[in-house]
Enzyme design. Sequence first.
Site, PDB file in Angstrom:
ATOM      1  N   LYS A  13      30.075  10.187 -31.922  1.00 11.13           N
ATOM      2  CA  LYS A  13      29.487  10.562 -33.206  1.00 11.13           C
ATOM      3  C   LYS A  13      28.567  11.789 -33.080  1.00 11.13           C
ATOM      4  CE  LYS A  13      26.930   7.396 -35.132  1.00 11.13           C
ATOM      5  NZ  LYS A  13      25.615   7.939 -35.540  1.00 11.13           N
ATOM      6  N   ARG A  88      21.549   3.393 -41.690  1.00 12.01           N
ATOM      7  CA  ARG A  88      22.176   2.542 -40.682  1.00 12.01           C
ATOM      8  C   ARG A  88      22.231   1.084 -41.138  1.00 12.01           C
ATOM      9  NH1 ARG A  88      16.989   2.594 -37.215  1.00 12.01           N
ATOM     10  NH2 ARG A  88      16.055   0.834 -38.275  1.00 12.01           N
ATOM     11  N   ARG A 127      30.976   5.560 -17.687  1.00 15.21           N
ATOM     12  CA  ARG A 127      30.187   6.779 -17.540  1.00 15.21           C
ATOM     13  C   ARG A 127      29.328   6.731 -16.271  1.00 15.21           C
ATOM     14  NH1 ARG A 127      26.881   7.367 -22.828  1.00 15.21           N
ATOM     15  NH2 ARG A 127      28.778   7.757 -23.986  1.00 15.21           N
ATOM     16  N   ARG A 161      23.760   4.357 -15.946  1.00 18.77           N
ATOM     17  CA  ARG A 161      22.482   4.109 -16.618  1.00 18.77           C
ATOM     18  C   ARG A 161      22.471   2.698 -17.214  1.00 18.77           C
ATOM     19  NH1 ARG A 161      22.006   9.017 -20.720  1.00 18.77           N
ATOM     20  NH2 ARG A 161      23.662   7.705 -21.546  1.00 18.77           N
ATOM     21  N   ARG A 172      24.970  -3.395 -28.463  1.00 19.93           N
ATOM     22  CA  ARG A 172      24.894  -2.310 -29.449  1.00 19.93           C
ATOM     23  C   ARG A 172      26.021  -2.415 -30.463  1.00 19.93           C
ATOM     24  NH1 ARG A 172      24.864   2.666 -25.695  1.00 19.93           N
ATOM     25  NH2 ARG A 172      24.923   3.912 -27.592  1.00 19.93           N
TER      26      ARG A 172
END
Length: 217
Positions: A13, A88, A127, A161, A172
């Site tokens: 996004k 949101r 990642r 991370r 999330r």
Amino acid sequence: MRIVLVGPPGAGKGTQATRLAEKLSIPHISTGDLFRANISRQTDLGKLAKSYMDAGNLVPDEVTIAMAKDRMEQPDAEAGFLLDGFPRNVSQAEALDELLETEGITLDAVLDLEAPEAEVVKRIAGRRVCRKDSSHVFHVTYSPPAKEGVCDVCGGELYQRDDDSEETVRTRLEVYHTQTEPIIDYYKAQGLVVTIGAMGPVDEVTGRALEALKQDQ
Ligand SMILES: [Zn+2]
């Protein structure tokens, strides 16, 4: 053009927001940037937001909305804007509608970036970031380093991370489903939603978005 961008974490996004804002010559207004700008300029809203953040609490909707209002009234936003990270939840969307109404303007589109959940988890959880320079980013599947665990650029150690752990990603996504997804139905009722697939090369997704927005006009 006045656009709201929505999509789950991991759908790219932020990247698309930057690119679309540039192509459409409108400012990219993200809540993260709004918070940072108000806090660094020590505005009243910034100080208020910081007091909540320092206490480990969420910044109340009214504060976020007031910051967004300020930003949308800047001269560069006269021809339009792209909102990212706001609204949101449905109550923020309702507040935004009220705000736009007072300003005598309306949204043109709500661009919904669609990404399969399994893919989103894979994207984020794979990642790996360099300990020496966080701009050196790799992915175990999509852009693996030549040597596992070692940065191609500087030889630094690669690590995952905490934010990128599968558990965090799932949390999330859950928040996105319960809080943010309902705004898509809210905007569908207004006939504003344009949905595009967010998977594939970044350029292609941008092209798809621009095409869909054009057809929506
Ligand atoms: Zn590195």
